[in-house]
Design an enzyme around this catalytic site. Structure first.
Site, PDB file in Angstrom:
ATOM      1  CB  SER A 163      93.533   9.835  20.881  1.00  0.00           C
ATOM      2  OG  SER A 163      93.306   9.060  22.028  1.00  0.00           O
ATOM      3  CG  ASP A 244      91.937  14.246  27.257  1.00  0.00           C
ATOM      4  OD1 ASP A 244      91.752  13.133  27.796  1.00  0.00           O
ATOM      5  OD2 ASP A 244      92.568  14.395  26.201  1.00  0.00           O
ATOM      6  CG  HIS A 276      90.340  12.198  24.528  1.00  0.00           C
ATOM      7  ND1 HIS A 276      91.664  12.547  24.516  1.00  0.00           N
ATOM      8  CD2 HIS A 276      90.232  11.096  23.742  1.00  0.00           C
ATOM      9  CE1 HIS A 276      92.333  11.694  23.757  1.00  0.00           C
ATOM     10  NE2 HIS A 276      91.477  10.808  23.275  1.00  0.00           N
TER      11      HIS A 276
END
Length: 302
Positions: A163, A244, A276
């Site tokens: 991320s 995601d 995600h």
């Protein structure tokens, strides 16, 4: 005045901003756990202070040593959390990095960098770069951390993150390609798990957290072709998750990297049906194990 102070002027994915400047985060602060020796895997961990001002620290993970003469690959890991949450010392990240260290037979350094709002961007980028340089400073065997001096193979360094940490990992690799690391330290590969890049509604949140930004074309948000072309590693592994909202950004990153003229190889792995960073929430889930195993294999076989 009381009414005015409750007027919301901005609302983003992770927090909202009131007219009087207050912030309200939607998730509670993460619980941190101390370093420990894992009786199941034999991985030992301890925390180190890299800098007092700015405050930068890290958690180091050492797998069991069967042959003291054999050097271990080194993973430099950067946690996610939207540049404003999470920690290298949270249970999720401690467990993930510890497991990777055990399975890959790698020494790992998980950096604790500055977060918005106490330390707005670019603190996360600069702290992570300072930590990577600190790690590289052990290549001569005379650094401050004995585990790195004695066990790390500085010809087999990997940078990885998820991320926001994937975004930061890219910027570090670009910097390595541009100015290098001390003592000839070599970054072999970079692993980006569900990385954040520009192109979604989250762009405005990133701009808010980085007041010194260069707008939507900022190379930290939208990687510049010249940065991609000189990425300071040989191989890149990119994971994207089908459910995601950042999936297309990760695919785009891999495609742009291939077209940039960079001389390395990039592999894209799509986690079908997944959200995600799903792997952090249920590590024993079959597809989470698959992701972890692919991550580990990339380190072991490069």
């Amino acid at each position: 005045m009381a009414l005015e102070s409750n007027e919301v002027v901005e609302e983003f994915r992770f927090f909202k901003v009131y007219k009087d400047g207050r912030l309200e985060f939607f998730m509670p602060p993460v619980e941190k756990i101390p370093p420990s020796d894992d009786p199941n895997t034999g991985v030992r961990s301890r925390d180190v202070v890299i800098s007092l001002d700015p405050p930068v620290s890290a958690r180091i993970f050492l797998p069991p040593i069967s042959d003291p003469a054999r050097k271990l690959p080194l993973l430099f890991y950067i946690h996610g959390g939207g540049f404003c949450m999470q920690s290298a010392f949270s249970r999720q990240y401690h467990n993930f990095v510890s497991t990777v260290a055990a399975d890959a037979g790698a020494i790992a350094v998980s950096v604790e960098y500055g977060l918005f709002p106490s330390r707005p961007s670019p603190a996360c980028y600069e702290d992570s770069w300072a930590a990577l340089r600190w790690v590289a400073g052990h290549a001569g065997g005379d650094g401050a951390e004995p585990w790195l001096n004695e066990h790390a193979d500085f010809g087999r360094v990997f940078i990885g993150g998820d991320s926001a940490g994937g975004n930061i990992s890219h910027t570090l690799a670009a910097r390595v390609g541009s100015i290098g690391l001390p003592q000839g330290v070599k970054v072999v590969g970079v692993i980006l798990v569900h990385p954040y890049f520009g192109g979604t509604e989250d762009d405005q949140m990133w701009l808010h957290m980085c007041p010194t930004n260069g707008g939507l074309s900022d190379p930290r948000l939208k990687p510049a072709k010249e940065d991609l072309a000189r990425l300071g590693c040989e191989k890149v592994l990119v994971f994207v998750a089908e459910k995601d909202h950042l999936m297309e950004m990760g695919i785009g990153y891999a495609e742009e990297l291939k077209k940039s003229g960079w001389g390395g190889s990039v592999e894209l792995v799509k986690n079908i049906g997944e959200e995600h960073c799903f792997h952090l929430f249920d590590p024993k889930y079959e597809k989470a194990v698959e992701l972890k195993d692919k991550f580990v294999s990339f380190i072991k076989h490069n």
